[in-house]
Design a protein around this motif. Structure first.
Motif, PDB file in Angstrom:
ATOM      1  N   SER A   1      13.262  54.468  32.633  1.00 30.32           N
ATOM      2  CA  SER A   1      14.251  54.694  33.793  1.00 30.32           C
ATOM      3  C   SER A   1      14.806  53.541  34.469  1.00 30.32           C
ATOM      4  CB  SER A   1      13.627  55.805  34.806  1.00 30.32           C
ATOM      5  OG  SER A   1      12.426  55.025  35.695  1.00 30.32           O
ATOM      6  N   ALA A   2      15.940  53.439  34.910  1.00 32.01           N
ATOM      7  CA  ALA A   2      16.497  52.421  35.629  1.00 32.01           C
ATOM      8  C   ALA A   2      16.494  52.393  37.252  1.00 32.01           C
ATOM      9  CB  ALA A   2      18.150  52.451  35.121  1.00 32.01           C
ATOM     10  N   HIS A   3      16.377  51.046  37.568  1.00 30.31           N
ATOM     11  CA  HIS A   3      16.282  50.782  39.085  1.00 30.31           C
ATOM     12  C   HIS A   3      17.251  49.836  39.264  1.00 30.31           C
ATOM     13  CE1 HIS A   3      12.597  53.703  39.494  1.00 30.31           C
ATOM     14  NE2 HIS A   3      12.699  53.212  38.319  1.00 30.31           N
ATOM     15  N   GLY A   4      17.382  49.427  40.646  1.00 26.79           N
ATOM     16  CA  GLY A   4      18.229  48.426  41.015  1.00 26.79           C
ATOM     17  C   GLY A   4      19.805  48.685  41.145  1.00 26.79           C
ATOM     18  N   GLU A   5      20.388  47.586  41.259  1.00 25.24           N
ATOM     19  CA  GLU A   5      21.889  47.788  41.389  1.00 25.24           C
ATOM     20  C   GLU A   5      22.443  48.337  40.250  1.00 25.24           C
ATOM     21  OE1 GLU A   5      23.863  44.414  43.086  1.00 25.24           O
ATOM     22  OE2 GLU A   5      22.100  43.564  44.112  1.00 25.24           O
ATOM     23  N   GLY A   6      23.399  49.380  40.455  1.00 27.16           N
ATOM     24  CA  GLY A   6      24.034  50.005  39.253  1.00 27.16           C
ATOM     25  C   GLY A   6      23.050  50.844  38.598  1.00 27.16           C
ATOM     26  N   LYS A   7      21.692  50.786  38.457  1.00 24.50           N
ATOM     27  CA  LYS A   7      20.765  51.483  37.753  1.00 24.50           C
ATOM     28  C   LYS A   7      21.294  52.031  36.499  1.00 24.50           C
ATOM     29  CE  LYS A   7      18.518  53.997  41.865  1.00 24.50           C
ATOM     30  NZ  LYS A   7      18.461  55.259  42.632  1.00 24.50           N
ATOM     31  N   ARG A   8      21.732  50.968  35.748  1.00 23.49           N
ATOM     32  CA  ARG A   8      22.120  51.143  34.454  1.00 23.49           C
ATOM     33  C   ARG A   8      20.887  50.919  33.345  1.00 23.49           C
ATOM     34  NH1 ARG A   8      27.389  48.701  32.540  1.00 23.49           N
ATOM     35  NH2 ARG A   8      26.729  49.440  30.438  1.00 23.49           N
TER      36      ARG A   8
END
Length: 368
Positions: free
Chosen positions: A290-297
C-alpha cells in the motif's frame, strides 16, 4: 649449580647460534665473537649475577630450534611460560609446534589462552590453526576443543579464506551452540554460504544457511512476511538506510509484520534485497503493498528480480493510488544457463520530483 647447568646448555647451543646465545646472556659484544672460550668466560660471570628470566628461556628455545633440537626447544619454551604465563612469544611458538606435531588438544589450549590474553593476536592464531583444519580428524577434534569459544568463528573465517569447503567449515562449527556466541549464527551463515558459493554449490549454500539459522528452506523468499527473522546476507534481507531511502520493519494490520520504505529523492534506489536460488523454469512473483505519503502512488516502487549476472527477469510495480492494500502478481522464467542465483530487490524508481514517498509491503513470495 642450576645456573651453571643452564650455562652448559647455552654453551652447547652457542655452537649452532652465537648470536642467539649473546641475546640470551645480554652480552652484546659476543654477537661477533668466534672463540668459544671467550664466550664461556664472559658468560659465567654474567649468569652468576643475572639468573635466566622468561625472555632468556625463550631465546634459548629459539637457539635450540636453530640447532635442530626441537625437544630441547620445547622444554625451554615451557620453562619460559612457567616463569611468565602471559608471555606471548613462547606460547605462539608452542602453538605452532603443537600444530606441526598434530597435538590438537595442546594447540587448542594455547590458542584459547592467547585469544584471552591478547585479542589482537586472534588473526595470527587462527592462521596457524588453519593447517590443523586441513585434516578431517584434527578438524573434528579442534571443533570440540574450541566449541562455544569466539575463537572458533575466527578460525572458521581463516579456514574459509584458505579455501576450505563449506562442508569442512560446517564440521568445525558443528559442536558449538552458535547462538551463545556474539553474532555467531550470522557470522557462520555468511562464512559457510560464501564457501559453498565459491565452489558454485548454490543449493547446498542455501540449505546450509537455513540449517545454521535453525530453519527449513520451505519458501523461496526468506522472511517474506517481514517478521524480522534473523538472517545474514546473502540469503537474508539487506535493508538500506541513508540520505535517499529509509527501510524499517514495522507491525502492520493485526500485529503482522510489514516493511516500510520511504524515499527522499528523485533518483532510483535499492531499498531492500536478498539472494535467491530458483530452479530453471516458470515462477510467479506476488506481493501485497500500500502507498503512503504525498500523492500516495504505489507505482513509483517495484520489485525486481535479476540473475546475479545482471540479466533482468522481471520488474513488477506496486499497484494502487491510495493507502488500501493491493496485490500485484506476474509470472517470469528463469533461464537454464548463466542464472544459478538471482537477486530480489525492492526499487524506488526514478521520479520527476523530490517528493517524499512511502510504501508498505506486508508479504512477498515467489512460487512455482
Amino acid at each position: 649449580m642450576l645456573r651453571l647447568l643452564w650455562l652448559a646448555a647455552a654453551l652447547t647451543l652457542a655452537l649452532a647460534s652465537m648470536r642467539s646465545f649473546a641475546d640470551v646472556t645480554g652480552i652484546w659484544p659476543l654477537r661477533s665473537a668466534t672463540n668459544l672460550s671467550i664466550i664461556a668466560e664472559a658468560a659465567q660471570v654474567e649468569l652468576k649475577n643475572k639468573p635466566l628470566n622468561a625472555p632468556s628461556f625463550f631465546a634459548l628455545g629459539v637457539a635450540a630450534q636453530e640447532s635442530g633440537e626441537p625437544a630441547r626447544a620445547r622444554a625451554m619454551m615451557v620453562r619460559s611460560l612457567a616463569l611468565d604465563p602471559r608471555l606471548r612469544a613462547p606460547r605462539l611458538w608452542l602453538l605452532s609446534d603443537a600444530v606441526r606435531t598434530r597435538r590438537v588438544k595442546d594447540a587448542a589450549r594455547h590458542a584459547r589462552i592467547l585469544a584471552e590474553l591478547s585479542p589482537d593476536v586472534v588473526p595470527a592464531v587462527s592462521t596457524i590453526l588453519v593447517d590443523l583444519m586441513q585434516d578431517q580428524l584434527a578438524r573434528k577434534q579442534l571443533g570440540e576443543h574450541l566449541k562455544n569459544q569466539p575463537l572458533v568463528l575466527a578460525a572458521a573465517a581463516q579456514a574459509a579464506k584458505a579455501g576450505l569447503s563449506g562442508e569442512d567449515i560446517l564440521e568445525l562449527l558443528a559442536p558449538s551452540d552458535l547462538a551463545r556466541l556474539p553474532n555467531g549464527i550470522a557470522t557462520a551463515q555468511s562464512l559457510v554460504a560464501k564457501s559453498f558459493v565459491r565452489a558454485e554449490q548454490f543449493v547446498q549454500a542455501r540449505r546450509a544457511w537455513y540449517l545454521l539459522g535453525g530453519q527449513s528452506p520451505t519458501r523461496a523468499v526468506f522472511d517474506g512476511d517481514f517478521q524480522g527473522l534473523a538472517g545474514a546476507p546473502p540469503f537474508g534481507w539487506t535493508f538500506r538506510n541513508d540520505a535517499n531511502v529509509e527501510s524499517t520493519l514495522q507491525k502492520g494490520d493485526s500485529g503482522l509484520g510489514a516493511l516500510k520504505v520511504t524515499s527522499f529523492g528523485s533518483l532510483p534506489v535499492v531499498a531492500a534485497e536478498q539472494t535467491l536460488v530458483l530452479s530453471p523454469g516458470n515462477h510467479v512473483l506476488t506481493f501485497e503493498a500500500s502507498a503512503h505519503g504525498e500523492g500516495k502512488r504505489a507505482d513509483v516502487f517495484a520489485w525486481r528480480i535479476t540473475c546475479s549476472s545482471g540479466q533482468l527477469l522481471i520488474e513488477l510495480p506496486a499497484k494502487g493510488t491510495g493507502s488500501a492494500w493491493a496485490v500485484a502478481q506476474s509470472s517470469f522464467a528463469v533461464p537454464s544457463s548463466s542464472c544459478d542465483t538471482q537477486v530480489l530487490r525492492l526499487m524506488k524508481l526514478r521520479t520527476p520530483n523530490d517528493q517524499e514517498r512511502s510504501l508498505m509491503v506486508k508479504r512477498i513470495e515467489v512460487s512455482p
